[in-house]
Design an enzyme around this catalytic site. Structure first.
Site, PDB file in Angstrom:
ATOM      1  N   ASP A  70      48.122  37.759  50.685  1.00 27.87           N
ATOM      2  CA  ASP A  70      49.177  38.106  50.984  1.00 27.87           C
ATOM      3  C   ASP A  70      50.552  38.094  51.560  1.00 27.87           C
ATOM      4  O   ASP A  70      51.118  38.700  51.998  1.00 27.87           O
ATOM      5  CB  ASP A  70      48.229  39.384  52.244  1.00 27.87           C
ATOM      6  CG  ASP A  70      47.447  38.200  52.565  1.00 27.87           C
ATOM      7  OD1 ASP A  70      45.956  37.864  53.082  1.00 27.87           O
ATOM      8  OD2 ASP A  70      47.893  37.804  53.392  1.00 27.87           O
ATOM      9  N   LYS A  88      43.813  32.954  47.411  1.00 25.49           N
ATOM     10  CA  LYS A  88      42.932  34.253  49.282  1.00 25.49           C
ATOM     11  C   LYS A  88      42.009  33.650  49.637  1.00 25.49           C
ATOM     12  O   LYS A  88      40.772  33.750  49.935  1.00 25.49           O
ATOM     13  CB  LYS A  88      43.031  35.144  47.970  1.00 25.49           C
ATOM     14  CG  LYS A  88      42.559  36.208  49.924  1.00 25.49           C
ATOM     15  CD  LYS A  88      43.209  37.078  50.470  1.00 25.49           C
ATOM     16  CE  LYS A  88      43.318  38.331  51.550  1.00 25.49           C
ATOM     17  NZ  LYS A  88      43.907  37.605  52.909  1.00 25.49           N
ATOM     18  N   ASP A 121      48.922  39.812  39.208  1.00 26.27           N
ATOM     19  CA  ASP A 121      48.381  40.926  37.480  1.00 26.27           C
ATOM     20  C   ASP A 121      49.655  41.624  39.354  1.00 26.27           C
ATOM     21  O   ASP A 121      50.614  42.156  39.092  1.00 26.27           O
ATOM     22  CB  ASP A 121      47.553  41.330  37.484  1.00 26.27           C
ATOM     23  CG  ASP A 121      47.202  43.350  36.988  1.00 26.27           C
ATOM     24  OD1 ASP A 121      48.720  43.058  36.925  1.00 26.27           O
ATOM     25  OD2 ASP A 121      46.575  43.239  36.589  1.00 26.27           O
ATOM     26  N   TYR A 165      38.907  39.845  36.140  1.00 22.15           N
ATOM     27  CA  TYR A 165      38.782  40.541  34.558  1.00 22.15           C
ATOM     28  C   TYR A 165      37.980  39.868  33.819  1.00 22.15           C
ATOM     29  O   TYR A 165      37.749  39.951  32.269  1.00 22.15           O
ATOM     30  CB  TYR A 165      40.489  40.352  34.453  1.00 22.15           C
ATOM     31  CG  TYR A 165      41.747  40.822  35.120  1.00 22.15           C
ATOM     32  CD1 TYR A 165      41.256  40.503  36.398  1.00 22.15           C
ATOM     33  CD2 TYR A 165      42.188  41.554  33.737  1.00 22.15           C
ATOM     34  CE1 TYR A 165      42.007  41.215  37.343  1.00 22.15           C
ATOM     35  CE2 TYR A 165      43.417  42.318  35.073  1.00 22.15           C
ATOM     36  CZ  TYR A 165      43.794  41.990  36.519  1.00 22.15           C
ATOM     37  OH  TYR A 165      44.045  42.805  37.396  1.00 22.15           O
TER      38      TYR A 165
END
Ligand code: NAD
Length: 418
Positions: free
Chosen positions: A282, A228, A306, A160
């Protein structure tokens, strides 16, 4: 400070800070940005509810003095086409706390998004989203009552940051050459669009620090670092590493890591300690559907946060009721998390829940917990009476569909019986 188009209310005092702690007067000046589209309807209804709750909870000894500041379409009207006037930023720097309705992002107006601009200019680095179920609210889960988490999403870094180079551009070619020739990074196709994902120790640690402090203050049981890092080792993986490091260095008395619990405490968290754990992003989505009780406060990077915020909001009623806040070191901006829903503008129809509960978060931020709780209870009572706006009425049997303003009136009436 002198302003051009805004003025302080006749009564009320500023919120101030001394040595990092906030001083809240009994009659604080709070800022509000009405918002575009449905903003007028939900802000009008919510302000009535917040004021009634404060009055009732404190018997008139506390009250909010509201001060309107502008952004979005209303700002463009007042400031001759300027959607994001500088004095709105100045007012937040001076008065510290406020709340906003949804804003239209003008197409081609030179802003990526007014919301993103507000967060970046005021350095509101934590996006805080509590996700819990309120009795009676329609949910796709069998046990929505098990969901009760608070997401701290990093607000300023990650993909972002806007460091992107378009396929075919001069800058893109330069960067591709640099990556290949100088750094030996060859694993991408010719003309690939390129983006940079900055994740820093400073940005990660201040966000995780805010999450742990919140967990301590609100007596929450754990902080889960969601990342992640199995794939993106030096960005997401580093976020996880810095999180454990920060907890160990700055909160050794209050926190305990998952490894320590397993090694030294037989898998049981000692009383009074906040567990610091981590999960791959995930898997977190699966866990929040199957075993949501295992998580409490969540600290995560911008993009993960988000996705996670909206997915978890859907588990307990959707973004129409999910509240949020953007918080920096001193300034806090609470906000409805949905958009302007233009087709419902001035129809007095939509659900004020998201803005209303953002205001509940704001009252909690001021340590006005009694008023906050009064609203939550009266809201639950109202839903229990099956008195709801159109969006919930569609999903509930035997519901009475009411206007936004009537819904507010019912909540205020219910404050007398909860
Ligand atoms: P939206 O959230 O405005 O509306 C999508 C749909 O969700 C609506 O048609 C409505 O059915 C439902 N909805 C939204 N809020 C509701 C409420 N309070 N009660 C009941 N139903 C509700 O999303 P969009 O249509 O993608 O965006 C419209 C505009 O909002 C765009 O200009 C966009 O830039 C802006 N936007 C602003 C914010 C923000 O200010 N935080 C967030 C998202 C979108």
């Amino acid at each position: 400070m002198a302003y051009e188009h805004i003025s302080a209310p006749a009564t009320g005092d500023k919120i101030t800070f001394s040595n990092g702690s906030m001083n809240v007067p009994d009659n604080p000046i709070l800022l509000f940005i009405e918002g575009d589209g449905i903003g007028y309807d939900i802000m009008t209804a919510s302000k009535r509810i917040w004021d009634a709750a404060v009055d009732k909870a404190y018997g008139g000894s506390k009250a909010v003095s509201w001060m309107e500041v502008y952004a979005g379409e209303k700002a463009a009207g007042v400031y001759g086409g300027n959607y994001m006037p500088e004095e709105t930023f100045d007012a937040f720097r001076e008065y510290k706390v406020g709340i906003k309705g949804p804003l239209t992002t003008p197409v081609g107006g030179g802003f990526r998004s007014l919301n993103v601009t507000l967060r970046q200019v005021l350095d509101l680095y934590s996006c805080v989203r509590p996700v819990r179920w309120f009795s009676g609210v329609p949910s796709p889960l069998r046990h929505p009552e098990d969901v009760d988490v608070v997401i701290f999403r990093e607000n300023t870094e990650d993909t972002y940051a806007g460091i992107e180079f378009e396929s075919g551009s001069e800058e893109n070619k330069k960067l591709a050459d640099f990556l290949k020739n100088e750094l030996g990074a060859t694993n991408f196709f010719p003309d690939a669009g390129l983006g940079i994902k900055p994740i820093s120790p400073f940005g990660s640690k201040r966000l995780i620090r805010a999450a742990i402090q919140y967990a301590i203050e609100r007596r929450r049981s754990s902080v889960t670092l969601v990342h992640k890092g199995n794939i993106q080792k030096f960005t997401e993986g580093a976020f996880q590493k810095w999180g454990y490091e920060l907890a160990r260095e700055e909160f050794p008395q209050e926190t305990i890591s998952w490894d320590e619990v397993a090694d030294k405490h037989d898998g049981r968290v000692p009383d009074g300690k906040i567990l610091i754990q981590d999960t791959i992003a995930d898997i977190m989505f699966q866990k929040m559907l199957l075993r949501p009780r295992e998580h409490d406060v969540i600290a995560t990077t911008n993009l993960n946060g988000d996705y996670l915020s909206d997915a978890l909001a859907a588990e307990v009623g959707g973004v129409g009721i999910a509240p949020g806040a953007n918080i920096g070191d001193e300034i806090a901006l609470f906000e409805a998390t949905h958009g302007t829903a233009p087709k419902y503008t001035n129809k007095d129809m939509v659900n004020p829940g998201s803005l209303l509960f953002s205001g509940v978060m704001m009252l909690e931020h001021l340590n006005w917990f009694e008023a906050a709780e009064l609203i939550t209870k009266a809201y639950e009572k109202t839903i229990e009476q099956r008195c709801v706006t159109y969006d919930f009425a569609r999903q509930m049997e035997n519901a009475t569909k009411v206007a936004t303003s009537e819904f507010a009136t019912r909540i205020i009436e219910n404050m007398d019986i909860v």
